[in-house]
Each structure stands twice: as structure tokens, then as C-alpha cells.
Design a protein around this motif. Structure first.
Motif: not given
Length: 106
Positions: A5-15
Motif C-alpha cells: 500500500g501507499e504510505t500516509l505521506t504519499e496519500f496526502l500528497t496525492a489528495v
């Protein structure tokens, strides 16, 4: 070992990136809608100014009197010294929707 899965940082950046893109798209659409409304109002105001000037002087409505045409469009006209014509389009509850001033040449 593979990451599942993605890390939380990657997810927040994408959002954040998608949010900024969406905000830009919505602002663009809103501006284009406003421009379209302005163009429509300008065309309509020019039509009613031409209609007023083509009407014989004895049959023109008095200044600042609300006039309703066959299509249900309410408007007001104000002619100053036969040189300046102000056309105002009104909403159904008699509030100003759009207005334009025209300089008339003899």
C-alpha cells in the motif's frame, strides 16, 4: 519485500494535488459561465436598444417606466437629451439584472 500500500505521506500528497487541480477546474468553469451570462446580457441589451430607437418617438415609453414585452422580459429606458440611452433589464421582481448606456448619434 513488496509494498502492499501507499504510505500516509504519499496519500496526502496525492489528495492535495488532486484538490488543487479540482479547485482550478471549478474556478475556470465558473469564470466561463459568468462570461457567457455577460455576453447574453450584452446581446439582449443591444437588441432592446435597437428596438427602442426604431420605435417612433410618439410611441416610445416614458423614461424609467417598466415595460414588459410579449416574451415577458421587463425593461426600463432612460433617454437623456436624445444623446444618451440607458437600457436596464429587470428580473421578475423588478430588480436590476443588467444595464448598459449607449451614446446615440443624430
Amino acid at each position: 519485500m513488496k509494498r502492499k500500500g501507499e504510505t500516509l505521506t504519499e496519500f496526502l500528497t496525492a489528495v492535495t494535488v488532486f484538490g488543487l487541480m479540482a479547485a482550478g477546474i471549478f474556478e475556470f468553469i465558473a469564470n466561463q459561465t459568468e462570461n457567457l451570462a455577460d455576453i447574453k446580457n450584452k446581446d439582449e441589451l443591444m437588441f432592446y436598444a435597437q428596438k427602442y430607437t426604431n420605435t417612433p418617438k410618439d410611441k416610445r415609453p416614458s423614461n424609467n417606466i417598466t415595460v414588459e414585452d410579449d416574451n415577458g422580459v421587463k425593461s426600463k429606458y432612460n433617454l437623456d437629451d436624445d444623446k444618451t440611452l440607458t437600457v436596464t433589464l429587470l428580473t421578475d421582481d423588478e430588480e436590476e439584472r443588467a444595464s448598459m448606456t449607449f451614446s446615440l448619434k443624430p
